[in-house]
Design a protein around this motif. Structure first.
Motif, PDB file in Angstrom:
ATOM      1  N   THR A   1      30.522  40.257   2.834  1.00  0.00           N
ATOM      2  CA  THR A   1      30.121  39.336   1.764  1.00  0.00           C
ATOM      3  C   THR A   1      29.120  39.981   0.819  1.00  0.00           C
ATOM      4  OG1 THR A   1      28.329  38.410   3.124  1.00  0.00           O
ATOM      5  CG2 THR A   1      30.483  37.333   3.253  1.00  0.00           C
ATOM      6  N   LEU A   2      28.604  41.158   1.174  1.00  0.00           N
ATOM      7  CA  LEU A   2      27.601  41.832   0.355  1.00  0.00           C
ATOM      8  C   LEU A   2      28.271  42.708  -0.699  1.00  0.00           C
ATOM      9  CD1 LEU A   2      25.219  42.915   3.264  1.00  0.00           C
ATOM     10  CD2 LEU A   2      25.064  40.861   1.838  1.00  0.00           C
ATOM     11  N   THR A   3      27.604  42.902  -1.824  1.00  0.00           N
ATOM     12  CA  THR A   3      28.143  43.735  -2.896  1.00  0.00           C
ATOM     13  C   THR A   3      28.008  45.208  -2.532  1.00  0.00           C
ATOM     14  OG1 THR A   3      27.550  42.059  -4.536  1.00  0.00           O
ATOM     15  CG2 THR A   3      28.006  44.276  -5.349  1.00  0.00           C
ATOM     16  N   THR A   4      29.068  45.951  -2.742  1.00  0.00           N
ATOM     17  CA  THR A   4      29.075  47.381  -2.435  1.00  0.00           C
ATOM     18  C   THR A   4      29.474  48.183  -3.664  1.00  0.00           C
ATOM     19  OG1 THR A   4      31.401  47.341  -1.745  1.00  0.00           O
ATOM     20  CG2 THR A   4      29.738  46.919  -0.041  1.00  0.00           C
ATOM     21  N   ASN A   5      29.289  49.485  -3.569  1.00  0.00           N
ATOM     22  CA  ASN A   5      29.787  50.365  -4.622  1.00  0.00           C
ATOM     23  C   ASN A   5      31.233  50.746  -4.316  1.00  0.00           C
ATOM     24  OD1 ASN A   5      29.667  52.288  -2.598  1.00  0.00           O
ATOM     25  ND2 ASN A   5      27.970  53.420  -3.484  1.00  0.00           N
ATOM     26  N   SER A   6      31.790  51.650  -5.089  1.00  0.00           N
ATOM     27  CA  SER A   6      33.195  52.020  -4.918  1.00  0.00           C
ATOM     28  C   SER A   6      33.461  52.714  -3.589  1.00  0.00           C
ATOM     29  CB  SER A   6      33.644  52.924  -6.067  1.00  0.00           C
ATOM     30  OG  SER A   6      32.853  54.102  -6.106  1.00  0.00           O
ATOM     31  N   SER A   7      32.399  53.208  -2.937  1.00  0.00           N
ATOM     32  CA  SER A   7      32.543  53.856  -1.634  1.00  0.00           C
ATOM     33  C   SER A   7      32.267  52.887  -0.489  1.00  0.00           C
ATOM     34  CB  SER A   7      31.585  55.053  -1.532  1.00  0.00           C
ATOM     35  OG  SER A   7      31.869  56.003  -2.527  1.00  0.00           O
ATOM     36  N   LYS A   8      32.214  51.595  -0.801  1.00  0.00           N
ATOM     37  CA  LYS A   8      31.967  50.538   0.189  1.00  0.00           C
ATOM     38  C   LYS A   8      30.597  50.676   0.856  1.00  0.00           C
ATOM     39  CE  LYS A   8      35.865  48.389  -0.336  1.00  0.00           C
ATOM     40  NZ  LYS A   8      35.894  47.026  -0.930  1.00  0.00           N
ATOM     41  N   GLN A   9      29.620  51.132   0.076  1.00  0.00           N
ATOM     42  CA  GLN A   9      28.241  51.205   0.554  1.00  0.00           C
ATOM     43  C   GLN A   9      27.469  50.012   0.002  1.00  0.00           C
ATOM     44  OE1 GLN A   9      27.635  55.133  -1.205  1.00  0.00           O
ATOM     45  NE2 GLN A   9      27.185  55.933   0.831  1.00  0.00           N
ATOM     46  N   ILE A  10      26.683  49.384   0.851  1.00  0.00           N
ATOM     47  CA  ILE A  10      25.928  48.195   0.469  1.00  0.00           C
ATOM     48  C   ILE A  10      24.863  48.588  -0.554  1.00  0.00           C
ATOM     49  CG2 ILE A  10      24.400  46.356   1.307  1.00  0.00           C
ATOM     50  CD1 ILE A  10      25.784  46.778   4.087  1.00  0.00           C
ATOM     51  N   LEU A  11      24.777  47.832  -1.648  1.00  0.00           N
ATOM     52  CA  LEU A  11      23.822  48.162  -2.713  1.00  0.00           C
ATOM     53  C   LEU A  11      22.405  47.688  -2.396  1.00  0.00           C
ATOM     54  CD1 LEU A  11      25.884  47.450  -5.956  1.00  0.00           C
ATOM     55  CD2 LEU A  11      25.620  49.579  -4.695  1.00  0.00           C
ATOM     56  N   GLY A  12      22.248  46.399  -2.145  1.00  0.00           N
ATOM     57  CA  GLY A  12      20.906  45.833  -1.958  1.00  0.00           C
ATOM     58  C   GLY A  12      20.612  45.568  -0.505  1.00  0.00           C
ATOM     59  N   LEU A  13      19.973  46.511   0.179  1.00  0.00           N
ATOM     60  CA  LEU A  13      19.671  46.391   1.607  1.00  0.00           C
ATOM     61  C   LEU A  13      18.154  46.456   1.794  1.00  0.00           C
ATOM     62  CD1 LEU A  13      20.901  46.145   4.434  1.00  0.00           C
ATOM     63  CD2 LEU A  13      21.031  48.641   4.510  1.00  0.00           C
ATOM     64  N   ASN A  14      17.557  45.337   2.217  1.00  0.00           N
ATOM     65  CA  ASN A  14      16.098  45.207   2.215  1.00  0.00           C
ATOM     66  C   ASN A  14      15.599  44.667   3.558  1.00  0.00           C
ATOM     67  OD1 ASN A  14      16.064  45.507  -0.875  1.00  0.00           O
ATOM     68  ND2 ASN A  14      17.318  43.677  -0.588  1.00  0.00           N
ATOM     69  N   PHE A  15      14.421  45.135   3.964  1.00  0.00           N
ATOM     70  CA  PHE A  15      13.828  44.701   5.225  1.00  0.00           C
ATOM     71  C   PHE A  15      12.350  44.375   5.000  1.00  0.00           C
ATOM     72  CE2 PHE A  15      17.428  47.347   6.095  1.00  0.00           C
ATOM     73  CZ  PHE A  15      18.086  46.692   7.121  1.00  0.00           C
ATOM     74  N   PHE A  16      11.956  43.175   5.420  1.00  0.00           N
ATOM     75  CA  PHE A  16      10.561  42.728   5.382  1.00  0.00           C
ATOM     76  C   PHE A  16      10.091  42.559   6.824  1.00  0.00           C
ATOM     77  CE2 PHE A  16      10.829  40.362   1.062  1.00  0.00           C
ATOM     78  CZ  PHE A  16      10.234  41.428   0.413  1.00  0.00           C
ATOM     79  N   TYR A  17       8.935  43.098   7.164  1.00  0.00           N
ATOM     80  CA  TYR A  17       8.413  42.851   8.503  1.00  0.00           C
ATOM     81  C   TYR A  17       7.044  42.186   8.434  1.00  0.00           C
ATOM     82  CZ  TYR A  17       5.857  47.296   7.868  1.00  0.00           C
ATOM     83  OH  TYR A  17       5.056  48.306   7.396  1.00  0.00           O
ATOM     84  N   ALA A  18       6.715  41.474   9.513  1.00  0.00           N
ATOM     85  CA  ALA A  18       5.516  40.638   9.548  1.00  0.00           C
ATOM     86  C   ALA A  18       4.237  41.463   9.545  1.00  0.00           C
ATOM     87  CB  ALA A  18       5.552  39.746  10.783  1.00  0.00           C
ATOM     88  N   GLY A  19       3.209  40.919   8.887  1.00  0.00           N
ATOM     89  CA  GLY A  19       1.885  41.508   8.913  1.00  0.00           C
ATOM     90  C   GLY A  19       1.704  42.653   7.936  1.00  0.00           C
ATOM     91  N   GLU A  20       0.685  43.462   8.206  1.00  0.00           N
ATOM     92  CA  GLU A  20       0.387  44.618   7.365  1.00  0.00           C
ATOM     93  C   GLU A  20       1.178  45.825   7.846  1.00  0.00           C
ATOM     94  OE1 GLU A  20      -1.208  44.090   4.687  1.00  0.00           O
ATOM     95  OE2 GLU A  20      -1.847  42.072   5.259  1.00  0.00           O
ATOM     96  N   ALA A  21       1.078  46.934   7.109  1.00  0.00           N
ATOM     97  CA  ALA A  21       1.810  48.137   7.495  1.00  0.00           C
ATOM     98  C   ALA A  21       1.291  48.691   8.824  1.00  0.00           C
ATOM     99  CB  ALA A  21       1.701  49.197   6.404  1.00  0.00           C
ATOM    100  N   ASP A  22      -0.039  48.578   9.051  1.00  0.00           N
ATOM    101  CA  ASP A  22      -0.663  49.030  10.304  1.00  0.00           C
ATOM    102  C   ASP A  22      -0.303  50.477  10.624  1.00  0.00           C
ATOM    103  OD1 ASP A  22      -1.813  46.519  10.667  1.00  0.00           O
ATOM    104  OD2 ASP A  22      -0.102  45.773  11.807  1.00  0.00           O
ATOM    105  N   SER A  23      -0.119  51.296   9.609  1.00  0.00           N
ATOM    106  CA  SER A  23       0.250  52.693   9.794  1.00  0.00           C
ATOM    107  C   SER A  23      -0.512  53.561   8.807  1.00  0.00           C
ATOM    108  CB  SER A  23       1.755  52.903   9.566  1.00  0.00           C
ATOM    109  OG  SER A  23       2.532  52.155  10.461  1.00  0.00           O
ATOM    110  N   ALA A  24      -0.706  54.814   9.195  1.00  0.00           N
ATOM    111  CA  ALA A  24      -1.235  55.792   8.253  1.00  0.00           C
ATOM    112  C   ALA A  24      -0.169  56.068   7.194  1.00  0.00           C
ATOM    113  CB  ALA A  24      -1.608  57.080   8.984  1.00  0.00           C
ATOM    114  N   TRP A  25      -0.595  56.648   6.059  1.00  0.00           N
ATOM    115  CA  TRP A  25       0.366  56.955   4.997  1.00  0.00           C
ATOM    116  C   TRP A  25       1.494  57.820   5.540  1.00  0.00           C
ATOM    117  CZ3 TRP A  25       1.691  61.850   3.099  1.00  0.00           C
ATOM    118  CH2 TRP A  25       2.602  61.818   2.027  1.00  0.00           C
ATOM    119  N   SER A  26       2.746  57.424   5.252  1.00  0.00           N
ATOM    120  CA  SER A  26       3.990  58.123   5.587  1.00  0.00           C
ATOM    121  C   SER A  26       4.283  58.162   7.082  1.00  0.00           C
ATOM    122  CB  SER A  26       4.004  59.560   5.018  1.00  0.00           C
ATOM    123  OG  SER A  26       3.270  60.446   5.823  1.00  0.00           O
TER     124      SER A  26
END
Length: 635
Positions: free
Chosen positions: A262-287
């Motif tokens: 049901t998701l929109t893909t490009n001509s190679s059937k790859q999903i265009l808009g794939l996003n992930f949100f996780y709870a809280g702060e990053a709680d990590s050093a840069w990178s």
């Protein structure tokens, strides 16, 4: 030669476009980190997800030390290629605090631009792997420079359906509800968390309702392990993040029964808009750990006949701003490149005038990002263009023209010898979606896909700054109120700026150094609609012929012409696969002498020459190949 007439000054210019992937830039972005001894450090990041200088408020450099499991003071390595730990845990500075962004006190010298660029390239390969920008949009190389791309609109479907997965942990549940995330992404009237609109509302606005980007939001997925497992600072952000993403996608497929087709893909059937949100702060050093970033999932996840490609992952915290999500969506959906300088040696050229530069960050822009520049809107199929160069459009308008901010139509002055190079012209008014633009007036963009955002003096998109100072390129600011052309420019700027490439000034030259012929004057005062006068340009005389390998021809018609003085512009187009050189010669009283030449290794040449009174002719010579040619001479 560029001529700019403000209340009586003249101006000249030109246009075209390309793409890459990265992340929204940081400018003294504060990161709160607890050291292993319990002390809290405030670290200021300047850079991006590929390279960032990390400093304390006193200007000292720090890096994360895996052995110490905390931030240590840093020094430049002996070979100058990296920052390395001193082995001493950093301490909170005493009596020193940051005030104005960009003005950290007594900054310790860091890496050279060349060393930063090398680290950027290495990090891009690690995060993006072999993923290419989605094929529906302009393509870029993994160093951020564009591949060759024609100036042809490549539009998305009218409706794009993306996926946003929200994630919590056994020891940290989500505090922002699914309903709130759905509103943040999809509501057409939205003001939550201080935003001026939703993600969907932004794209509808800047596209003129030609893009309806909707996201399916899942219920919360609870990760298999506590958050500290994923925020492991001994690992790069691509390791545990991708493990978490794979968990969530498998949960969606095998537990939730989600239909990925049901998701929109490009001509190679790859999903265009794939996003992930996780709870809280990053709680990590840069990178490290779960540091927010964009990357390519490896191995790919496939289900229902479609597969993953690039993704973005970020923390929700307690307050969500649309700027970063929109900037990353510009990469994911449209293949737009970053327009800031990865190595930090400048602020780019477009700087804060575009959402893909610094137009998605800051106190105001993160809640109401600036629009994409006109070239991006055109390549997305949202705006049309009117070609102004008579050498390319026999019906090109001249005289007094006008442009209205947000009008869905742009002006272009193309290069007949290089169809990928041109100047774009558009009005920008500080209202509507442009409310937080740094300036208002007439914007002029010099665009060439052969440019790179790692080279501030030949970027993919160069802004012709009206004040001629090129502050962003010289790292003095990220745009200001004197960058756009208008009739109120003060006497200090009422002059013609240097237009030799070596001077790096504002100019209307093509990148090969020849005069584009664009001449704009009588620009009106800032308003929603800007009026300006385009000087009529002669279409010139065109001569045709054929050459054998190694042969040459004298133009016009094996003769010469007398010229009373002024600029001569010659443009040569030859058959594909040939390499013909072009020479302009002047009679010196006893023989013909070369006074200008263009000898690039391709089938197109152009030159511009400030000629004195005399006799002239052109010489076309075959270096390799045989075939037809056309030579245009404008006087």
């Amino acid at each position: 030669m560029m001529k700019i007439h403000l209340p009586g000054l003249a101006l000249a210019l030109s246009f075209v476009l390309p793409v890459s992937q990265a992340a929204v830039p940081f400018v003294d972005h504060p990161l709160q980190f607890r050291q292993p001894n319990g002390q809290k450090l405030t670290i200021y990041l300047s850079g991006n997800n590929y390279f960032a200088e990390q400093r304390l408020a006193d200007g000292k450099l720090v890096v994360y030390d895996n052995n110490l499991k905390g931030y240590a003071y840093a020094v430049v390595s002996a070979n100058g290629s990296a920052l390395q730990s001193t082995g001493q845990l950093a301490q909170p500075p005493i009596g020193s605090k940051q005030s104005t962004p960009g003005l950290l006190q007594n900054q310790q010298p860091g890496l050279s631009p060349a060393a930063k660029a090398a680290l950027v390239k290495q990090a891009q390969q690690q995060l993006l792997g072999n993923e290419e920008p989605h094929q529906h949009g302009p393509q870029h190389l993994t160093d951020g420079s564009p591949k060759a791309a024609d100036d042809v609109p490549m539009a998305l479907p009218a409706t794009v359906r993306g996926l946003t997965v929200i994630i919590q942990f056994p020891n940290q549940t989500g505090t922002i509800s699914k309903t709130q995330v759905e509103s943040f992404l999809n509501d057409l009237t939205y003001t939550g968390f201080g935003n001026a609109q939703s993600v969907r509302g932004y794209f509808q606005q800047v596209s003129g309702s030609k893009l309806d980007y909707q996201n399916t939001v899942t219920r919360y997925y609870t990760a298999k392990k506590n958050k500290s497992y994923y925020t492991d600072n001994s690992l790069s952000s691509s390791v545990r993040s991708q493990e978490l993403i794979s968990e969530a996608l498998n949960w969606l497929e095998y537990t939730e029964g989600f239909n990925f087709s049901t998701l929109t893909t490009n001509s190679s059937k790859q999903i265009l808009g794939l996003n992930f949100f996780y709870a809280g702060e990053a709680d990590s050093a840069w990178s490290k750990g779960l540091w927010p970033h964009m990357g390519g999932l490896s191995p790919r996840f496939c289900a229902d006949g479609v597969c993953t490609s690039l993704y973005q992952i970020t923390n929700m915290g307690t307050n969500m701003a649309i700027g970063t999500f929109i900037h990353e969506s510009g990469h994911l959906l449209l293949g737009w490149p970053d327009l800031y300088d990865y190595d930090g040696s400048s602020e780019g050229s477009v700087a804060a005038f575009c959402v893909m530069g610094y137009g998605a960050i800051g106190v105001q822009n993160k809640f109401k990002p600036t629009p994409p520049v006109g070239v991006f809107r055109h390549l997305a199929g949202w705006d049309t263009v009117t070609e102004l160069n008579p050498a390319l459009n026999s019906q090109a308008p001249t005289g007094q023209l006008s442009h209205t901010s947000g009008a869905r139509q742009l002006y272009r002055w193309g290069n007949p010898a290089n169809t990928k190079e041109a100047f774009y012209i558009e009005a920008v008014h500080q209202s509507g979606q442009n409310q937080y633009q740094p300036d208002q007036g007439l914007a002029i963009w010099h665009v060439d896909p052969s440019g790179s955002n790692s080279n501030e003096w030949k970027p993919y998109i160069q802004m012709e700054h009206a004040d001629g100072k090129r502050d962003p390129e010289n790292k003095r600011n990220r745009s200001d109120a004197t960058d756009l052309y208008d009739g109120n420019t003060t006497a200090e700027f009422n002059k013609i700026f240097p237009n030799a490439l070596t001077s790096r000034g504002t100019n209307a030259l093509w990148w090969n150094g020849s005069d584009s012929g664009l001449n704009i004057s009588q620009i009106s005062s800032p308003a929603s609609t800007i009026n300006f006068t385009l000087a009529a340009a002669s279409a010139g005389d065109t001569y045709s012929g054929t050459l054998a390998v190694g042969a040459q021809a004298i133009v016009p018609n094996n003769s010469y012409f007398q010229y009373n003085g002024g600029t001569l512009r010659l443009t040569l187009s030859a058959a594909t696969g040939t390499n013909f050189d072009l020479y302009l010669q002047r009679w010196n009283g006893s023989s013909w002498a070369n006074v200008a030449q263009s000898t690039a290794s391709n089938s197109n040449e152009s030159l511009s020459y400030a000629a004195s009174n005399g006799y002239y002719r052109a010489l076309v010579r075959s270096v390799t190949g045989a075939g037809s040619y056309q030579l245009n001479i404008r006087k």
